[in-house]
Each structure stands twice: as structure tokens, then as C-alpha cells.
Motif scaffolding. Sequence first.
Motif, short mmCIF file in Angstrom:
data_model
loop_
_atom_site.label_atom_id
_atom_site.label_comp_id
_atom_site.label_asym_id
_atom_site.label_seq_id
_atom_site.Cartn_x
_atom_site.Cartn_y
_atom_site.Cartn_z
N ASN B 295 0.82 -1.20 0.00
CA ASN B 295 0.00 0.00 0.00
C ASN B 295 0.87 1.27 0.00
OD1 ASN B 295 -2.42 1.38 0.12
ND2 ASN B 295 -2.27 1.61 2.36
N LEU B 296 1.91 1.22 0.85
CA LEU B 296 2.83 2.37 0.94
C LEU B 296 3.54 2.58 -0.39
CD1 LEU B 296 3.33 4.18 3.34
CD2 LEU B 296 5.31 2.79 3.93
N ALA B 297 3.83 1.47 -1.08
CA ALA B 297 4.53 1.57 -2.36
C ALA B 297 3.67 2.24 -3.43
CB ALA B 297 4.97 0.19 -2.82
N GLN B 298 2.39 2.30 -3.19
CA GLN B 298 1.52 2.98 -4.15
C GLN B 298 1.21 4.42 -3.75
OE1 GLN B 298 0.51 1.74 -7.07
NE2 GLN B 298 1.71 -0.11 -6.63
N THR B 299 1.50 4.80 -2.54
CA THR B 299 1.12 6.15 -2.09
C THR B 299 2.35 7.04 -1.81
OG1 THR B 299 0.94 5.25 0.14
CG2 THR B 299 -1.10 5.46 -1.12
N ALA B 300 3.04 6.78 -0.71
CA ALA B 300 4.17 7.64 -0.36
C ALA B 300 5.35 7.43 -1.30
CB ALA B 300 4.59 7.40 1.08
N LEU B 301 5.54 6.14 -1.72
CA LEU B 301 6.74 5.87 -2.52
C LEU B 301 6.76 6.64 -3.85
CD1 LEU B 301 9.41 4.34 -2.70
CD2 LEU B 301 8.17 2.45 -3.81
N PRO B 302 5.67 6.67 -4.63
CA PRO B 302 5.75 7.43 -5.89
C PRO B 302 6.09 8.90 -5.64
CG PRO B 302 3.74 6.15 -5.80
CD PRO B 302 4.39 6.01 -4.46
N ALA B 303 5.51 9.45 -4.57
CA ALA B 303 5.80 10.86 -4.27
C ALA B 303 7.28 11.06 -3.96
CB ALA B 303 4.95 11.34 -3.10
N ALA B 304 7.80 10.19 -3.07
CA ALA B 304 9.21 10.31 -2.70
C ALA B 304 10.11 10.04 -3.90
CB ALA B 304 9.54 9.34 -1.58
N SER B 305 9.69 9.09 -4.74
CA SER B 305 10.47 8.75 -5.93
C SER B 305 10.55 9.94 -6.88
CB SER B 305 9.83 7.54 -6.60
OG SER B 305 10.39 7.35 -7.87
N ALA B 306 9.40 10.61 -7.07
CA ALA B 306 9.39 11.75 -7.98
C ALA B 306 10.30 12.87 -7.45
CB ALA B 306 7.96 12.27 -8.15
N ILE B 307 10.24 13.07 -6.12
CA ILE B 307 11.10 14.11 -5.53
C ILE B 307 12.58 13.75 -5.73
CG2 ILE B 307 11.83 15.18 -3.35
CD1 ILE B 307 9.12 16.18 -4.05
N ALA B 308 12.89 12.44 -5.52
CA ALA B 308 14.28 12.02 -5.70
C ALA B 308 14.72 12.19 -7.15
CB ALA B 308 14.44 10.57 -5.25
N ALA B 309 13.80 11.83 -8.08
CA ALA B 309 14.13 11.95 -9.50
C ALA B 309 14.39 13.42 -9.85
CB ALA B 309 13.01 11.38 -10.35
N ALA B 310 13.55 14.29 -9.31
CA ALA B 310 13.71 15.73 -9.61
C ALA B 310 15.03 16.24 -9.03
CB ALA B 310 12.54 16.52 -9.05
N ASN B 311 15.39 15.75 -7.83
CA ASN B 311 16.69 16.13 -7.26
C ASN B 311 17.83 15.71 -8.15
OD1 ASN B 311 16.45 17.59 -4.95
ND2 ASN B 311 15.96 15.79 -3.69
N ASP B 312 17.72 14.45 -8.63
CA ASP B 312 18.78 13.94 -9.50
C ASP B 312 18.85 14.73 -10.81
OD1 ASP B 312 19.44 12.11 -7.63
OD2 ASP B 312 18.42 10.42 -8.59
N PHE B 313 17.69 15.20 -11.24
CA PHE B 313 17.64 15.89 -12.52
C PHE B 313 18.12 17.35 -12.37
CE2 PHE B 313 15.34 18.30 -15.83
CZ PHE B 313 15.62 17.54 -16.96
N PHE B 314 17.72 18.01 -11.31
CA PHE B 314 18.01 19.44 -11.19
C PHE B 314 19.23 19.75 -10.32
CE2 PHE B 314 13.48 19.63 -12.31
CZ PHE B 314 13.51 20.57 -13.31
N ASN B 315 19.43 18.95 -9.27
CA ASN B 315 20.42 19.37 -8.29
C ASN B 315 21.77 18.71 -8.45
OD1 ASN B 315 18.52 21.00 -7.24
ND2 ASN B 315 17.96 19.64 -5.56
N ASN B 317 25.02 17.61 -11.01
CA ASN B 317 25.65 17.92 -12.29
C ASN B 317 26.79 16.92 -12.48
OD1 ASN B 317 26.36 19.21 -14.62
ND2 ASN B 317 27.76 20.61 -13.57
N PRO B 318 26.76 16.04 -13.45
CA PRO B 318 25.65 15.85 -14.39
C PRO B 318 24.44 15.20 -13.73
CG PRO B 318 27.32 14.16 -14.69
CD PRO B 318 27.85 15.10 -13.67
N PRO B 319 23.28 15.28 -14.39
CA PRO B 319 22.08 14.68 -13.81
C PRO B 319 22.25 13.16 -13.69
CG PRO B 319 21.67 15.43 -16.06
CD PRO B 319 23.00 15.95 -15.67
N GLN B 320 21.55 12.56 -12.70
CA GLN B 320 21.66 11.12 -12.46
C GLN B 320 20.44 10.43 -13.06
OE1 GLN B 320 24.50 9.76 -10.84
NE2 GLN B 320 25.08 11.86 -11.38
N ARG B 321 20.74 9.36 -13.78
CA ARG B 321 19.64 8.60 -14.40
C ARG B 321 19.70 7.17 -13.90
NH1 ARG B 321 18.15 10.38 -19.60
NH2 ARG B 321 16.71 8.63 -19.52
N VAL B 322 18.52 6.46 -13.94
CA VAL B 322 18.49 5.05 -13.56
C VAL B 322 19.20 4.25 -14.65
CG1 VAL B 322 17.01 3.09 -13.06
CG2 VAL B 322 16.32 5.41 -12.39
#
Lengths: 618, 500
Positions: B295-315, B317-322
Motif C-alpha cells: 500500500n505504501l509503495a503505491q502512495t508515499a513511494l511514488p511521491a518520494a520517488s518523484a522528488i528524488a528523481a527531480a533532485n537527481d535531474f536538477f540538483n 551535475n551531471p544529472p543522475q539517471r536510472v
Amino acid sequence: MSLIDALSTAMSGLRAAQAGLTVTAGNVANASTPGYVVESPALVETASGNAVGVDVTGVNRTLDQLVQSQMWTETSGGSYADAAAQLYGQLQQVYSTPGSAGAFDKAFNNFTAAMQALATSPASAAAQTGALSAAQQFAQSLNGMSSGIQGLRTQAEQGIAADVQQANAAMQRIAQINQQLTANPAQDATAAQLEDQRDQAITQLSQLMNIKVVQSGNNQVAIFTGSGAQLVGTQAGTLSFDTRGALSPGLTWSADPSKDGVGTITLTSPGGDTTDLIANKSIQSGQIAAYLQMRDQILPQAQGQIDALASQMAQALSNQTTAGTAVTAGAQAGFSVNVGNLLPGNSAQITYTDAGNVQHTVTIVRVDDPGALPLPSPSDPNQQVVGVNFTGGMGSVVSQLNAALGTQLQFSNPSSNLLQVLNAVPAVTVGSLSATATTTSLTSGSPQLPLFLDGTTPITGAITGAGSQDTGLAARIAVNPAIVANPSSLIVYQVGPPTPAGDPTRPNFIFNQLNNAQLTFPAQGGSGGQSPPFTGTLTDYLSQVMSQQAQAANAATNLQQGQDIVVNALQQRLSTTSGVSIDQEMSDLITLQNTYGANARVMTTIQQLMTTLMQAVQ
Amino acid sequence: MTISGIGTGSALAAQNAQALVNLQNKLDQLTQQLSTGQKSQDYAGLGSQAGLTVGLDAQLSALTGYGNAISLAGTNIGVVQNALSEIGSLNGAVVQAVTGSAPFTLDSNGQTTAQSGAVSQLDGILSAFNSQSGENHLFSGSAVNQPAVASTDQILNGNGAQAGLKQVIAERAQADLGTSGLGRLLIPAAAGSTVSISDDSATSPFGFKLAGITSNLTGAGVSGSPPSMSVTLGSNPSNGDTIQFSLTLPDGSSQTVTLQATTASPPGANQFTINPNVNVTAGNLQAALTTAVGNLAQTALPAASAIAAANDFFNSNPPQRVAGPPFDTATALVNGTSANTVMWYTGDAGSTPARSTALAQVGPATTVAYGVRANEPALSNIVANVAVLAATSYSPSDPNAAASYAALTQRVSANLNGQPGMQSLSDIQAELANAQSTINNAKSVNQQTQNTLTDMLQQIEGVSSDQVGAAILTLQTNLQASMEVTGMLSQMSLVNFMPA
């Protein structure tokens, strides 16, 4: 004693009065003729038997020869001061009006201001071209000043040529009159007129150069140069001057005809002997001396000042100093530095203290022309300058240095272009070693850049047998064509990684060097002679140069004014004794009129006596 | 002066005439001074102070240069401050929208009002980053000739082969969720009375990370340590006993799963039924844990994942990709390249401090640093959080959408309000304000210096018209008197008094 005697005495009185009237008429007529010396009839009393008469033997010139010869000396000084003041005035015009757009320092200030603007907005293409054109204008202003100075030198050269012709004409006139006076030794009006003309010619000659006038018997004069060579006797010597047309900074006077780049004045005596009047320093005053001094000293010094400015400014932007690395070898200690990129004119500096704890500075200059070696030593014995020929490779460099400095320092070449210096004896301590090389690349990774070039050659102050690159550099300095083609070179100092467009490193460096770098200007550019070199910023130097030039010009003007007063005073003294005073002549006229009337009265009385006698006999 | 021949009776008269000419020259000189306002037309005329004027001129020229630098730097700082305050107010608008109690309703794009607003606010922020003063892009560090940031569309949606934020978030979501849907955790079936839980990889940065287990279950023992732990039920727990599993999410936040032992059957949410057979109870605990984590993997995890992805993308240099595909089994991040990822910041990213990328020398010894980079932590944090809001969307049919959105907005709002110890927008504003005040001080000092120097120069080079006027008057009187006397003297000759 008879009435007839009295009659003849009265007759002689009438003749004397008539002669006096002629002289007075001549004096009045020549009242404003230049060179005319007031004349007076030479009267002598005569006696035959009991009769006393008067006889006119000739005409006397009323002249104070002491004042006259002083006058000639001071005339030389006066025309020297006049010409010098005038030429200094013209030199001042080269520096233009203070504060005006063309002023001496304006182009430099515009250049630094443009660099300042570029440092503030490095990426702006407008700021880049602005800085570039300010640099070009500065170079052109140096070029312009240089050509102004050389134009004045050429003018001085031509002035000497014209003066030499005038001097020859005056000398020939004097010799001619000497001969005429020999042929006609009588003290009459003709002789007086010839003497007036000869004095006039001597005055002309004394305006051109300092002369010694020696009066001898038979109304002859002999004229000598200041150093004693005879210019005129009964025959005139001939001055000749080999004019060289337009002068350039590299052309200077030399006693050695093969090195002489400008004209020299040669005196050929009537007997055919020749003397170089410049080499034996015969001409110390007069207009020619002023021209010579300008051509050979003042103007070359002014040129040297702007040359030094051009050279030091260019090198301040392009030279990069690398400090040496400390090394030890057993008990010996010292430094090593790469000297592979030194160009001719570049140098390495060593400081060391000797056994007496005295600090020494050694400057090793790359001089590839053997004709220029060895370099002259500076006056300070603790500042050594060693010229080294690098063309023979590092081995040769090391052996040249060991030969020159081996008693204190030991040089070696551990690898490639590394120069290593160690103390040769334990008492010596090597303090530092550094190498200063001129950057030739625009993208060397350091902010230094060859912004200015000497034609296409880097400006390093290279010394060759023909002289220093600095000589006349101000005439040739130009902005590097590669930067003209690509103004962004003023920003981009490396290619990998490329300099960001907004990086102000290079313009900041240029601005700081122009404003704050402490540079050493050679003494010849400063105040001449053996004075120590001037150390300061470019602005300090400009300021120093301007003070010195302004003071020299003022001194010349002051000298001129002082000399004018002396000449004026002498001229007044001379004119009180030798000038025609109309009042004097008029009162003489009245006297002569009375004398003539009195003599005539004597004759009338004699005639009445005769008539009375005749009537008595009737 | 001219040197006339010797012995001329006219010497005195000539000298008189010369003196008159000199007076005339002096008059001309004074007239010139009056008309030009300058003492001399050449340096020599300034006497001993000629050199000083050169120095003064140089100083004045430098001061003018400082003045230009001051006005340029002042303008640039003004533009940057405007942009920063614009960014600040857009930031405030986003925070307000996400903290409001608006109902969770999705538009046709699967976004809430706050999210679609965030798209335009992101647009506003990015335009502010590209603000220019003259030709210069002020948020690009020293690369002032390049825009500071890419366009909103490219950043969100990518540009050809270069991935945008949406793709990066999607890839990261797969990597964090994993194949089993448990956020990369392994919860195998109970072995006897032992329930174990572990990360699928000790080194992978993805998914939940087990942080610890706190057990209040009677008779139960916890063994092992993160990333692999287990709970062994020695006896059945009492009714109401709880056990807590602490998990760390990809964005660094923590979440605790609390399960309660119950005698009720079937159990409620986050409860497990106590069975007389302790092994069956352990099986119930494992099942409840799997459900809760899923259940948590469907609710909090996507949100935290998106924040982490945005950090990797914006914060970073160079950006981090999976590292992938496949992404759901990936265990590492790799550097994104300009070939496969949109570089959102296009200015200079050198190692010099951001302020030092624009320098203005505003006084002889005063240099002001006022450069700004759009990728400074405070600024990229704002962009990242607004962008993540703008980049995510939800399916109306997803039952977890509302919870996931709530988890996202809670994180975005916390991040946008600033984290203690992190650079904030107001830090940058304060530094620039300091620079501005340094500039103002330098300006007034320069102004005073300039006045003093101009005064001094005027005293050396200039003339006072009063003085010159007075001198001209005196000279005029002298000249008139001399001329009159000269004329009178010329009449004083015996010639004029002799009888005819």
C-alpha cells in the motif's frame, strides 16, 4: 704773418666745417641703417709759419670695441636661447594641450578606461571593439608623437644646413672685406663703411655659432671657433654639412663616419685641413648649437622616453614570470627554472648573498647576437647584468654563465631546458631564481597576451649589435593583427576548457598591469645620464616625463628671457656710444653752421681790411 | 626678440617697440586664457605642476571608469533582484496552492488545479532565470552570452533523444517500485514462527530501505540488522501488541509501518490475527506486512520517488539517471549525458563561487562580486519542486491517487519552505543587497574624490576669469600709457624745435 695767412686759415676752417657737415649729413641719413656706427670727422690742426689751420684727415668711427666683442659673445648666447626656446615650444606641441582630446596622456587614459569597461562587461562585442580601438589609438598616439619628435629632429637638421650656408656667406664676406681693407689702408669713409659691413657679417656669424674675434693691425680681424680653429683670416675657411634628409630614431650622430646616421659639420681651412666641429665640441652656443643639442640630445631623449613607455607597457602585458623550484645537491642548495621559452631580450633573475652578507642581483639576459656581447654593466656593482647567447644550446648557456659568475654560483643543466643554480661556495646563499618570458600565444591559459607587437615581432627589448629593440619602438608599435582580426582574444585566454564569455580575468589583468604594475624604466628615458632607473607605474612615469619636459621647456624660456635682458642692455650701451643721436647731430649742425658763419665772417673781415688797405694806398 | 645690427641709433626705439609687442602678446595670451578657461595651451605653461596634472588626469579617468562599472553593476543587480523577487512570489504562490485544502479533483490532463498552476509558475520562474541586462544573461554565471536555462517544454517533456523530467520520473518510479510492487523489499513467507524482511540489494539506491524494527510483541525477538532483519514469535503476542517497521524512502523521508496483533478475525487495516498456532500467527503477520508495504509503495513511494528523481535531474551535475532499461530491476544510477538528457541549466557551471562570476571594480581597491547562477542550491531547489509538481499526473481510476498526491504536496510544500542549513532565496538576495550597498558607498566615496581631484586640476589648469579680467585691465592701462608716452617721446626731437 699776413692777411693771406689768415685767409687760408679761414679757408681751412670752411673746409673743415663742410667736411663736418658731410659727416653729419651721413649720420642723419644712416640714423636707422642697421650696423651703422656713428662717424665723426678726424680734424688735425696744421701750422705753416705763424698760421694755424685745420685739416680733415679722414673719418673716425665712434666705437667701444670692448662692448662690441661682449655683444658678439652674448649674441651667440641670445640666439642659442631663442632657438632652444622655440624648439622646446614645438616639442611641447607634440604633447598637445593639457586635458584636450589629443593630450599626451589622454590616449593612455582612454585605453585603461576601455579595459575597465571591458572588465565590467567582458561578453559585450561593443566593449571588446571599444577596448581594441582604444589600444589602437594609444599605439597610434605613440606613433604620432614619435613622428612629431623625428619631424623636429629633421627640422633641426635642415636648420643646421641652412645655418651653415649663412655662416659660409658671412665668413666669405669678412675675408673679402679684410682683403679690401689691406688694399686700401686709408681711414676714410669707404673704410668705415667696409668696417661697418664686416661688423655686420661678424654679428651674423655670432648669431649662428660662438666665435672669438681677434682684431689685429691694419684693420684686420681674425675669427676662431670656440675651440680655437681659425674660421676666417685673409682667407675664409668653408663649413660643410652633409644633410641626411628625414631622420628616424635609429639615426644618431657618431664620430665614426660608418656609424653616423645624421649630418656632421666639417670645417675645411683655406689650406685644405678638415676638422669635425661636432666631434671636437667647437660649437657650444649660437643657433647651430641649439639645433645640434635638440637633434642629438633633447629630442632623442624625448624619443627614448616614449620608447621606454611603449616597451615597458607592452612587456607589462605580455611578460610572465615563473619562480624557480628549490633544489639541493649534497651540501649545495639553489633553484632551478625552465628557460626554454625565453626569447631574445627576456631574462632570468637571481638573487644571492655573498660571504659578506651583501645582497646581489644578477639579471641574465638572452642576447643572441654576439656583436652585442658583453653587455655594459650597470653603475651599481651589486646589480649584475649578464648577456648570454642561447643559440649554442643549454650546454653553452651553462658554460657562459659559469665563466661569468662561477666564483659565487654554479650553473648546470639537469634536464631539457632546466637551468639550475647552486651556491659555488658554502658562504654564498642563493635567495631566488625566476625566469621572465614573453608570451607569444593568445590562448596560453594565462591572462598575459602579446597585445602590442613591433611590426610582427614580439616586444621583448631584445638587444642586438645594431642596438636595442626599444630604440624607436614608439614609432613602430602596433596592436597585434591577430587581435584586430578577432577582438574576443581580449577575453579568451584558453581554449580547453574554453574561457566563459563573461570571464573578466584578462581585461582585469590588463587594467591592473596598466594601472598598478611597478615597472622599471631605463635611466636614459628618465632624466638622462647615470641616474638610477625610474621605478613606478605607467602613470607615474608619464607624470615624471611630463614634469621633466615641462621644466626643461620652462628653463629654456627663462634662459631666453634672461639672455634677452643681457643682449638688450649691451645693445643699449653700444647704441649710446655708437648710435646716431638725431639731437646730437642737430646740435652739431648748429655748431657747424656757426663755425662756417664765423669762418666766413673772418674772410669778410679780411676782405674789408684788404679794401681799407687798398683805399689807403689810393 | 630680434637682434638688430650693432651701433644703430634706433636700438632704443626698436626695444621700445619690442616691449610694446610683448605687451600685446601678453594681452593675446590673457584673452586666450579668458576664452578657453585654461591657463596654458601646453604642459610647459603649467610649470612644475605639469606632471601632477598627468597623474590627476589618470585618476579622474579611472574614476570615470569606476563610475561606468558602478552604473552597469547597479543595473545588473537591479535586474537580478527583480527576477529573484519574482521567483520568490511565484514560489509563494505554489506553496499556497499546495497547502490549501482544495479537494482532490483532476482535470483532463490528470492534474489538480495546483499542478496545472505549477506549470505556468515554472514557466515564470524559468523566464526570470533567462532575464537579460543588455545582451548579458545574468543567471548564467560567467557564460553571459548563453541563456541560463532550457525552455519549460524541453525540461518537462524532453527534446528528441534527450529525456525530460517526466521521463526521468517515470524511470525512477519503476526502479523504486520494483517488480514485486513492494518497493524493492523482500518479505518472504514466514518460516516457522519467523518473519523476515530485507532490501533486495545492499547497494541499490532504489525503493524502500529498511531502517529498523521495533517490536512490542510479547514473546517476540528481533534479530539481524538493516538491510536484513527478522522477527521470531517465541509465543503468541497479546491482543493489542504492536510491531513497527521503519522504512527510509528514496527522498530521505521516513515512514513507519505499524502492525497490531488482534484476536478479531478477519483483522482490520494494519492488523494481524492471533492464531493459537504461533506459526499461523507469523504467517498472518507476514501477510499484513506485505499488504501494508504494498500500500505504501503505491502512495508515499511514488511521491518520494518523484522528488528524488527531480533532485537527481536538477540538483546534480551531471544529472543522475536510472541505469536501464530494464528499470524495475536496476540497482544503480548513472550520469546522464547531454545526448540522452535535457540539461536544464545551460550557463557556466565552473568551480568558481557563483558571486565571483561577475565582478565589478567600483573603486581603486573595491571589487564587488554579484554573479548569480540559476543552479545555485536555493534556486535549483525551487525549480525542482515546482517542476515535480508540474510533471506528475494521476489517473482518475487510481484509488491511491489522492493519497499519493497528498504525500507529494506535503513534501513539495516542506521543500519549498526551505530546509534549515540550506541556502535560501533570501540568502542570495541579502548578498546582492550587500553588494549594492558596497557599490553605493564606493559611489559616494568616488564622487567626493572626483570633486576634490577636479578642483585640484581646475586650480592647476584653469584660470579664474576675475583674475584674468583684472590682469587684462592692468595690461590695457600699461599698454595705453606706454603707447602714449612712446608717441610723446617721438615728438621730443631737436628737429622739431630748430628754426626753419
